[in-house]
Design a protein around this motif. Sequence first.
Motif, short mmCIF file in Angstrom:
data_model
loop_
_atom_site.label_atom_id
_atom_site.label_comp_id
_atom_site.label_asym_id
_atom_site.label_seq_id
_atom_site.Cartn_x
_atom_site.Cartn_y
_atom_site.Cartn_z
N ILE A 28 37.52 49.22 51.50
CA ILE A 28 37.46 49.13 50.04
C ILE A 28 36.54 47.98 49.63
O ILE A 28 35.78 48.08 48.65
CB ILE A 28 38.87 48.99 49.42
N GLY A 44 45.03 47.46 47.01
CA GLY A 44 43.98 48.48 47.05
C GLY A 44 43.97 49.31 45.79
O GLY A 44 42.92 49.51 45.17
N ASN A 61 39.44 64.50 46.21
CA ASN A 61 40.11 63.46 45.43
C ASN A 61 40.16 63.82 43.95
O ASN A 61 41.17 63.60 43.29
CB ASN A 61 39.41 62.11 45.63
N PHE A 119 36.13 58.52 53.31
CA PHE A 119 36.38 58.78 51.90
C PHE A 119 36.10 57.54 51.05
O PHE A 119 35.36 57.60 50.06
CB PHE A 119 37.83 59.23 51.66
N ILE A 120 36.66 56.39 51.44
CA ILE A 120 36.68 55.24 50.54
C ILE A 120 35.29 54.76 50.18
O ILE A 120 34.95 54.58 49.01
CB ILE A 120 37.54 54.11 51.16
N THR A 160 44.52 50.03 51.87
CA THR A 160 44.37 51.42 51.42
C THR A 160 44.84 51.61 49.99
O THR A 160 45.75 50.94 49.52
CB THR A 160 45.14 52.39 52.32
N PHE A 161 44.18 52.51 49.28
CA PHE A 161 44.73 52.90 47.98
C PHE A 161 45.08 54.38 47.96
O PHE A 161 45.80 54.85 47.10
CB PHE A 161 43.77 52.55 46.84
N VAL A 162 44.58 55.11 48.97
CA VAL A 162 44.83 56.54 49.01
C VAL A 162 46.30 56.85 49.25
O VAL A 162 46.91 57.63 48.52
CB VAL A 162 43.99 57.18 50.15
#
Lengths: 271, 285
Positions: free
Chosen positions: A114, B233, A224, A205-206, B218-220
């Motif tokens: 991130i 996140g 997403n 993905f991120i 993580t944010f997912v």
Amino acid sequence: MKRRGRISKIIYRAYVALIMLFLYSPIAVLILFSFNAGESRGKFAGFSLRWYKDLMQRDALLGSFRNTLIVAAIASVVATLIGTYAAIVIHKMPSIMRNTTIKVANIPMLNAEIVTGIAFMLFFGAISVPLGFSTILIAHITFNVPYVILSVLPKLRQLNKSTYEAALDLGATPAMAFRKIILPDILPGIISGLLIAFTLSLDDFIISYFTAGAAFKTLSVEINTLTKRRIPLSVNALSTIIMIVVFVILVINNLRKRPNGNKALIKERSA
Amino acid sequence: MTKKSRINNILLSIPIQAWLLVFTIVPLVMIFFYAFVEVSDEGVKFTINNIVNVISNDRYKSAFYDSLYYAFISTVVCFILGYPLAYVMTKMSNGARDLLMILLMLPMWMNILIRTYALKALIDEQSILSGFFKFIGLENGTLTNTTTAIIIGMVYNYLPFLVLPIYTSLLKIDYSLIEAARDLGAGGFVVFSKILLPLSLPGILSGITMVFVPSVTTFVIPQLLANKKWTVGSLIEYKFMHEAGAGAGVSADGSALSFLLMIIVIAMMSIVNLVDKENDAGGVV
């Protein structure tokens, strides 16, 4: 002793089976519901291929999958070229410089995804480059490069220096000596670097999410957007197809070169 | 090496240094920059207010606390589940090992979103398991929006990352050491704590990092499995992508949060490096 061995073998097997049950039951359910005749993710209304047909009509989903493949292919090839060149010059550096360069090169691999994604987004914003295909590509190349360096460097360390020098003494140009002597020896490292890079790009993905922008979507970014509403079961259908293809490739790859194939990848990932 | 060729080598490395500077260092500097400046009509001014704001904000603080807590528990669970699995793998025949390796790597080829969504389908309301969840006393028959869901999500996604490095380091252990210890009367626990654990420490450390870092950031997983719970996140994602206007937005709070997150990751890596070095210096072998 023998009996104890047999009992522990049973315990081992049961344990492995339990972990696999944990890892695969969600995937099994995902595959099962790709064949659901109804629309629910919880109630199976009978077997049907409707979601596979539905998938064929979903241009956004298929288009994003094509984008993912394009980004992964270009990014992994470019990252392999840059990473291999980097590994060669890093190998020849004086040791202090080498250690610092490796540390800096490893940052995108070790840092939180991130943070890398946000950093790129801010960076492209600051130099006024609109987010899209080129930004996601640069981001992917950047986070792939350290994995390539990591898989090529050990091969360079194992090289026998004197064969290269001998080739030069016998009149080969440096380019020829590189192509005939060094390249064949480091090729396995280059190929495993390329494969790791391709996999990581495909799976990301991120970082894609923060660098893709609104116009260019990869599969994960598209999924997403879909999670905001209700995901259609055609995503299950697409995932099932991808899974089967990957499984077949992995099995073939494994049968082809049993002794070292997987170990190299694991070593790279764990290093 | 002659002096000339040394200079030559350094010249050849310039493109790489430039690449690293532009695409690795400068983007990170941007986070530092936005974390420590205040942009107003009068221009750009250095400030530590952003950081102070974040640290003194209770909502942010609890997000940090929760993220670290989820990551810690997930890492512990991954270790407890993963270490025995890695050990068992070293005891198997080559064919079984190869198959297990494929089975462990296969989910990693599926996107984290697809994997997590597949898991969500199992723990949601009206899922196949909701009858079971009701039976064990969960009122709505779902795990969604619980801490347990987040932990399961993290373990499910990151377990293979821990197993593989530990497996590689266990493979390298000379089995005769274990036999010798057994001959000398050592029991299972002693073999584990005196031989297996110290000798597989490098693999353990890299496995732990590979679970902890993505878990804490993580944010997912929290967004999909428990959207009512905030983690660092998901806060950062919200600040940059929703509050600041979708895409390329600049958020002072978000930058400060990212900066602090980076500090946590660096701290984690340094601890791991330190332990690793100490082990190298005073190790058995």
